[in-house]
Design an enzyme around this catalytic site. Sequence first.
Site, PDB file in Angstrom:
ATOM      1  N   GLU A  75      30.189-108.368  29.416  1.00 15.38           N
ATOM      2  CA  GLU A  75      31.275-109.125  30.034  1.00 15.38           C
ATOM      3  C   GLU A  75      32.637-108.518  29.731  1.00 15.38           C
ATOM      4  OE1 GLU A  75      32.890-113.780  30.298  1.00 15.38           O
ATOM      5  OE2 GLU A  75      31.223-113.231  28.977  1.00 15.38           O
ATOM      6  N   ASP A  94      15.287-107.497  35.672  1.00 20.43           N
ATOM      7  CA  ASP A  94      14.137-107.065  36.455  1.00 20.43           C
ATOM      8  C   ASP A  94      13.823-108.129  37.506  1.00 20.43           C
ATOM      9  OD1 ASP A  94      11.943-108.941  35.539  1.00 20.43           O
ATOM     10  OD2 ASP A  94      12.392-108.024  33.605  1.00 20.43           O
ATOM     11  N   ARG A 111      18.546-121.493  40.498  1.00 18.98           N
ATOM     12  CA  ARG A 111      19.949-121.534  40.909  1.00 18.98           C
ATOM     13  C   ARG A 111      20.167-121.448  42.413  1.00 18.98           C
ATOM     14  NH1 ARG A 111      21.836-124.032  36.591  1.00 18.98           N
ATOM     15  NH2 ARG A 111      21.462-122.883  34.668  1.00 18.98           N
ATOM     16  N   ALA A 156      38.236-110.433  26.860  1.00 14.93           N
ATOM     17  CA  ALA A 156      39.622-110.869  26.717  1.00 14.93           C
ATOM     18  C   ALA A 156      40.155-110.585  25.314  1.00 14.93           C
ATOM     19  CB  ALA A 156      39.734-112.354  27.031  1.00 14.93           C
ATOM     20  N   THR A 206       4.072-108.896  35.629  1.00 20.69           N
ATOM     21  CA  THR A 206       4.394-107.503  35.268  1.00 20.69           C
ATOM     22  C   THR A 206       4.631-106.584  36.464  1.00 20.69           C
ATOM     23  OG1 THR A 206       2.012-107.167  34.920  1.00 20.69           O
ATOM     24  CG2 THR A 206       3.367-107.548  32.971  1.00 20.69           C
TER      25      THR A 206
END
Length: 311
Positions: free
Chosen positions: A120, A220, A231, A123, A89
């Site tokens: 996003e 956050d 990643r 399209a 938190t």
Amino acid sequence: MALTERQQAELAEARAQRHETRRPTVPALEAMLFEALPVLDHGFVRVVDYMGDDAAVVQAARVSYGRGTRAANEDRGLIRYLMRHRHSTPFEMCEIKLHVKLPIFVARQWIRHRMANVNEYSARYSVLDREFYIPERGALAAQSASNRQGRGDILGGEEAERVLALLREDAGRNYDHYIEMLNEGEDGQVLDPARQGLTRELARMNLTLNAYTQWYWKADLHNLFHFLSLRADAHAQYEIRVYAEAILRAVEAWVPLCAEAFRDYRLGAVTLSSRMLEVVRAMLDGQEPTAEAAGLSKREWRELMAVLGRA
């Protein structure tokens, strides 16, 4: 990496604005605001806005601990304690908003992290630009023989050239057909007044996954660190890892104490199971335990030996 004319105008306007504020700001990140950090061949990451800093994490933690803790804990030590013991938190008190341009297949991998606010480029309403991700030769690899979702040896010679040619050819041909079905150019002009053209929401399905899309992504700090731990890891797919590395550079400018703790306790750390820990203790006692005796699978044993630097 080019921005549209409208985005360039918005960027120029944002840079020209000066705002007086009483909230905490971070000069190192302020210098990066709206600047595009280039990623891949046409992609980028831009910091659009942020809230909080290292002090906000400390402040939130001390509300939990009560008065009088500042004398016992310096900011850096407290942040490292929070990261080490996986408190969440206090880190949620900081947020950052990014503008990201990325290939569609990377976006589909990225969106699996369901802990952010995303909007996003649509399209259904706009025509996508004629931009595609074409890997560099060094990123073209065969399937790994030991990892179903990993890369093996780098392709070379004629095979690599053929793959690159196919990627360019397929992306260009499909985009040409996309424009033909729309009957609309990238500038919005009708190509053939005698034709109606297919609706944008259907024509887009013909685009290849290496076409570029864009989005605004807000998260956050706690959830951002979770994203980066996966990643920005060396095992992550290259095309998403380079985005994570660009974001991490921005995070290091924004919350350097938190970023340092993250690198030490999350990104550069490993987690050992209780049985793995028993193996390590046995080795420290001079014993030579086996996978079978420790109750570890062959894969767990290989992973543990790799962490310990033992064959």
